[in-house]
Scaffold this motif. Structure first.
Motif, PDB file in Angstrom:
ATOM      1  N   ARG A 164      56.813  54.868  39.428  1.00 21.26           N
ATOM      2  CA  ARG A 164      56.438  54.953  38.015  1.00 21.26           C
ATOM      3  C   ARG A 164      56.083  53.574  37.474  1.00 21.26           C
ATOM      4  O   ARG A 164      56.736  52.581  37.805  1.00 21.26           O
ATOM      5  N   PRO A 165      55.069  53.495  36.617  1.00 20.38           N
ATOM      6  CA  PRO A 165      54.705  52.201  36.023  1.00 20.38           C
ATOM      7  C   PRO A 165      55.868  51.625  35.228  1.00 20.38           C
ATOM      8  O   PRO A 165      56.528  52.345  34.472  1.00 20.38           O
ATOM      9  N   ARG A 166      56.146  50.321  35.438  1.00 21.35           N
ATOM     10  CA  ARG A 166      57.258  49.683  34.734  1.00 21.35           C
ATOM     11  C   ARG A 166      56.814  48.456  33.946  1.00 21.35           C
ATOM     12  O   ARG A 166      57.221  48.289  32.808  1.00 21.35           O
ATOM     13  N   VAL A 167      56.024  47.575  34.551  1.00 28.03           N
ATOM     14  CA  VAL A 167      55.587  46.345  33.884  1.00 28.03           C
ATOM     15  C   VAL A 167      54.177  46.011  34.327  1.00 28.03           C
ATOM     16  O   VAL A 167      53.669  46.541  35.316  1.00 28.03           O
ATOM     17  N   VAL A 168      53.559  45.107  33.580  1.00 27.48           N
ATOM     18  CA  VAL A 168      52.241  44.596  33.929  1.00 27.48           C
ATOM     19  C   VAL A 168      52.328  43.082  34.032  1.00 27.48           C
ATOM     20  O   VAL A 168      52.895  42.427  33.158  1.00 27.48           O
ATOM     21  N   VAL A 169      51.786  42.545  35.102  1.00 29.95           N
ATOM     22  CA  VAL A 169      51.689  41.097  35.280  1.00 29.95           C
ATOM     23  C   VAL A 169      50.266  40.713  34.888  1.00 29.95           C
ATOM     24  O   VAL A 169      49.301  41.282  35.411  1.00 29.95           O
ATOM     25  N   MET A 170      50.152  39.788  33.930  1.00 29.43           N
ATOM     26  CA  MET A 170      48.825  39.351  33.496  1.00 29.43           C
ATOM     27  C   MET A 170      48.839  37.854  33.245  1.00 29.43           C
ATOM     28  O   MET A 170      49.901  37.275  33.004  1.00 29.43           O
ATOM     29  N   GLY A 171      47.668  37.291  33.282  1.00 36.35           N
ATOM     30  CA  GLY A 171      47.530  35.870  33.014  1.00 36.35           C
ATOM     31  C   GLY A 171      47.725  35.569  31.532  1.00 36.35           C
ATOM     32  O   GLY A 171      47.587  36.446  30.673  1.00 36.35           O
ATOM     33  N   VAL A 172      48.034  34.334  31.245  1.00 33.52           N
ATOM     34  CA  VAL A 172      48.274  33.909  29.866  1.00 33.52           C
ATOM     35  C   VAL A 172      47.026  34.096  29.006  1.00 33.52           C
ATOM     36  O   VAL A 172      47.120  34.571  27.872  1.00 33.52           O
ATOM     37  N   ALA A 173      45.861  33.781  29.530  1.00 29.35           N
ATOM     38  CA  ALA A 173      44.629  33.919  28.743  1.00 29.35           C
ATOM     39  C   ALA A 173      44.403  35.371  28.343  1.00 29.35           C
ATOM     40  O   ALA A 173      44.036  35.654  27.189  1.00 29.35           O
ATOM     41  N   GLU A 174      44.642  36.297  29.245  1.00 25.48           N
ATOM     42  CA  GLU A 174      44.479  37.718  28.932  1.00 25.48           C
ATOM     43  C   GLU A 174      45.517  38.166  27.906  1.00 25.48           C
ATOM     44  O   GLU A 174      45.212  38.913  26.982  1.00 25.48           O
ATOM     45  N   HIS A 175      46.731  37.698  28.054  1.00 30.27           N
ATOM     46  CA  HIS A 175      47.795  38.028  27.100  1.00 30.27           C
ATOM     47  C   HIS A 175      47.431  37.534  25.700  1.00 30.27           C
ATOM     48  O   HIS A 175      47.561  38.272  24.720  1.00 30.27           O
ATOM     49  N   GLU A 176      46.964  36.312  25.611  1.00 23.49           N
ATOM     50  CA  GLU A 176      46.568  35.757  24.311  1.00 23.49           C
ATOM     51  C   GLU A 176      45.386  36.523  23.729  1.00 23.49           C
ATOM     52  O   GLU A 176      45.338  36.788  22.527  1.00 23.49           O
ATOM     53  N   ARG A 177      44.420  36.897  24.565  1.00 20.54           N
ATOM     54  CA  ARG A 177      43.265  37.655  24.099  1.00 20.54           C
ATOM     55  C   ARG A 177      43.703  39.004  23.539  1.00 20.54           C
ATOM     56  O   ARG A 177      43.254  39.414  22.469  1.00 20.54           O
TER      57      ARG A 177
END
Length: 71
Positions: free
Chosen positions: A37-50
């Motif tokens: 089951r989906p639990r978390v997403v790992v993303m880059g800082v730039a994508e998070h800020e966007r």
């Protein structure tokens, strides 16, 4: 999200450095599953800020529309 961007939590545990490097190099987020089951997403800082900037703009737009509706 593409199937290649969905990984089990065991991969995050065993290959954290490589996974972080992949996310940073490709700019693609990776969904981590636990027990299938989906639990978390790992993303880059730039994508998070966007995404945060986009959410803020949408909230401001909704507030403006609410003010306009009330007047």
């Amino acid at each position: 999200m593409k199937a290649s961007s969905i990984r089990p939590i065991s991969e995050l545990k065993n290959r954290t450095r490589q996974l972080v490097q992949e996310v940073c190099e490709t700019g693609q987020s990776v969904m981590i599953t636990q027990n299938g089951r989906p639990r978390v997403v790992v993303m880059g800082v730039a994508e998070h800020e966007r995404l945060n900037d986009t959410l803020l703009m949408l909230k401001l737009l909704a507030q403006g529309q609410e003010v306009q509706r009330k007047s």
